[in-house]
Motif scaffolding. Structure first.
Motif, PDB file in Angstrom:
ATOM      1  N   ASP A  95       0.817  -1.001   0.071  1.00 12.95           N
ATOM      2  CA  ASP A  95       0.250  -0.121  -0.082  1.00 12.95           C
ATOM      3  C   ASP A  95       0.953   1.410  -0.155  1.00 12.95           C
ATOM      4  O   ASP A  95       0.220   2.252  -0.321  1.00 12.95           O
ATOM      5  CB  ASP A  95      -0.961   0.025   1.035  1.00 12.95           C
ATOM      6  N   ARG A 105      -5.378  -7.059  -2.187  1.00 10.46           N
ATOM      7  CA  ARG A 105      -5.560  -5.874  -3.225  1.00 10.46           C
ATOM      8  C   ARG A 105      -5.747  -5.910  -4.303  1.00 10.46           C
ATOM      9  O   ARG A 105      -4.881  -5.386  -5.122  1.00 10.46           O
ATOM     10  CB  ARG A 105      -4.132  -4.965  -2.780  1.00 10.46           C
ATOM     11  N   THR A 120      -8.495   1.705   5.485  1.00 10.85           N
ATOM     12  CA  THR A 120      -7.766   0.656   4.504  1.00 10.85           C
ATOM     13  C   THR A 120      -8.846  -0.299   3.866  1.00 10.85           C
ATOM     14  O   THR A 120      -8.384  -1.485   3.615  1.00 10.85           O
ATOM     15  CB  THR A 120      -6.754  -0.010   5.321  1.00 10.85           C
ATOM     16  N   ASN A 155      -2.182   3.756  -5.434  1.00 12.74           N
ATOM     17  CA  ASN A 155      -1.118   4.264  -4.208  1.00 12.74           C
ATOM     18  C   ASN A 155      -0.756   5.747  -4.580  1.00 12.74           C
ATOM     19  O   ASN A 155      -0.592   6.733  -3.685  1.00 12.74           O
ATOM     20  CB  ASN A 155      -0.058   3.274  -3.871  1.00 12.74           C
TER      21      ASN A 155
END
Lengths: 341, 189
Positions: A263, B186, A321, A298
């Motif tokens: 991240d 992710r 998050t 990001n």
């Protein structure tokens, strides 16, 4: 979705003219750069051709490129009168690029080392500069970070990030090759800055400040086990301290992901000194999901502080998050994991 | 010859050894982590602790049929912790966690874990709210929500890095693909 490259260099005409007008370092003669510490080097004029650079970005899938002053030239550390003229030329030059501060090329603001004008910086950030860049040479110790508190506070108040970029490297006492400064000096500077921020416990002083360290912070995050042994302190990941990918390859990226997770990694190429990570190369190295995080999601969060993933989950604050994903089956060869048996 | 690590507990599956969250909460907490990688039992106790503390994650809960909802709760050098929210349509696919051990605590609803078997193709185990289990890096599984509104806390040690995703080719051949953990936690939206 086009990539966001947070770390590129391009010298606008205004800055080139100013550097050519000088007779002490840093200065340009033709396209040869003279600095105090590094041997003179010849610059390729094509590297500073806006049209060519934009075309190269387009080929690499880059839709936004954030330009950074070349801090190793030492402009920020000059006596104020000299620094002000060159920094003014830098900001004017970035403003004058196609699209201004909202075009393909955006820019980091820079400030003089000596007595920076905080009101002026506040104005630059409000005007549209993406954040403020500080030379690593001004942040090498905890006390140095404290001395920069005024600049950090302005950035934090503006909701804009601070970019820690390598600075000048003193002349070596013995002959060294041309790559010595970027491979040895810059890396050492970035490592010192990273650990100085940790030693200061900077997060306790600047609760919402977003930081970007160039070049994976010199891979300092890989020293966290040594730090734990020597400092007796475990570190928790800080999602607002980012590192860029400049001059790293698949192995360094792999190591950064292992130490920091995905991240806080952002695409910052250091172009023209290194090539932007083309989507295909990054995907071969890290996979499609990681590539997307590093190239778009990001960097966007670095620049504006908004976590797009949290919006998708309907979370009201926009700063958590949350993320969502799709794992339904039947999406094609690469991602269709159907049940066995 | 020393017994293989794979032979430990080979009679039962990790999910079949699930424990009560209530009796294991508080044994391992984010405040008393040992400063090294955690084993499956320690991870299980850690997720039990977090599962018993909804105040730390309740505001992050959300559900989406198309997209599994994730929130990162903690990450340090040795462990990362996630909140996951499930519907029956959410499905992880078959995967392993490379070198990481892991643990799952179900705080609402029910999860279905499937494990691959060569002889029969798979074993299904249901894990209901209030129960937690841990597993080692050798574990291959597939998870999905048994009911809409299922919520679970997951922890991995060392923090996830690479993962294996499994697919079956049109010829029926099992294949493993190494992916970044980003593909799991992710992923593309």
């Amino acid at each position: 979705m086009a990539g966001i490259d947070v770390h590129q260099h391009l010298w606008p005409e205004e800055l080139v003219d100013r550097l050519r007008a000088r007779s002490t370092a840093p200065y340009l003669r033709g396209w040869t750069v003279h600095t105090d510490g590094e041997p003179p080097f010849l610059v390729d004029p094509a590297h500073h051709d806006v049209g060519r650079r934009r075309a190269a970005d387009s080929r690499a899938g880059i839709g936004t490129a954030c330009l950074s002053l070349s801090s190793p030239l030492g402009i920020e550390g000059l006596p104020r009168a000299e620094a002000d003229g060159l920094l003014g030329a830098w900001h004017d030059g970035v403003r004058g690029l196609p699209g201004g501060l909202a075009g393909h090329h955006r820019g980091w603001a820079s400030v003089p080392v000596v007595d920076p004008d905080l009101e002026e910086l506040s104005g630059l950030l409000a005007e549209g500069f993406v954040g403020v860049q500080l030379p690593a040479t001004t942040l090498l110790t905890p006390a140095a970070w404290e001395r920069a508190a005024g600049v950090l506070a302005v950035a934090e108040a503006a909701g804009k990030p601070v970019f820690v970029h390598p600075g000048t490297v003193p002349a070596a006492p013995d002959p060294v090759p041309g790559w010595w400064a970027p491979v040895v000096g810059h890396v050492a500077q970035l490592q010192a800055c990273w650990w100085a921020w940790q030693a200061l416990r900077g997060r306790e002083l600047f609760g919402s400040l977003r930081l970007l360290f160039a070049a994976g912070a010199g891979l300092a995050p890989m020293q966290h086990e040594r730090h734990a042994v020597r400092a007796g302190r475990q570190m928790t990941l800080d999602r607002d301290v980012f590192v860029d990918s400049s001059a790293t390859g698949p192995q360094a990226l792999d190591a950064l992901v292992r130490a920091l997770g995905i991240d806080v990694l952002v695409l910052g190429s250091d172009s023209p000194y290194a090539d932007p990570l083309a989507p295909a190369a990054l995907e071969r190295s890290q996979g499609e999901a990681a590539s997307r995080a590093i190239r778009t999601v990001n960097p966007a969060r670095l620049l504006d502080g908004v976590d797009r993933w949290s919006r998708m989950a309907g979370h009201p604050t926009g700063r958590t998050t949350i993320h969502t994903t799709n794992h339904t089956t039947g999406q094609g060869e690469g991602r269709a994991w159907r049940r066995v048996g | 010859m020393a017994p293989s690590r794979l032979s430990e507990h080979e009679e039962t599956l990790p999910a079949q050894r699930a424990v009560e969250i209530a009796t294991h909460a508080g044994r391992v907490t984010l405040e008393n982590l040992p400063g090294r990688d955690l084993d499956p039992d320690e991870l299980r106790d850690l997720v039990a602790t977090l599962a018993a503390d909804p105040g730390s994650w309740a505001h992050l809960v959300g559900f989406d049929d198309d997209q599994r909802v994730y929130a990162s709760l903690h990450r340090d050098a040795h462990v990362d912790v996630w909140l996951l929210c499930w519907t029956p349509q959410n499905d992880t696919g078959w995967h392993d966690h490379d070198t990481s051990s892991g643990a799952v605590a179900v705080v609402a609803g029910e999860l279905v874990e499937n494990n691959l078997t060569v002889a029969t193709g798979g074993v299904e185990t249901r894990v209901g709210a209030g129960r937690a289990f841990g597993f080692g890096p050798e574990h291959i599984h597939r998870l999905n929500g048994a009911v809409r509104g299922s919520v679970s806390v997951h922890a991995y040690s060392p923090p996830l890095w690479r993962m294996g995703q499994y697919a079956v080719s049109s010829a029926g051949v099992l294949r493993r693909v190494s992916v970044s953990y980003a593909d799991e936690l992710r992923p593309l939206d």
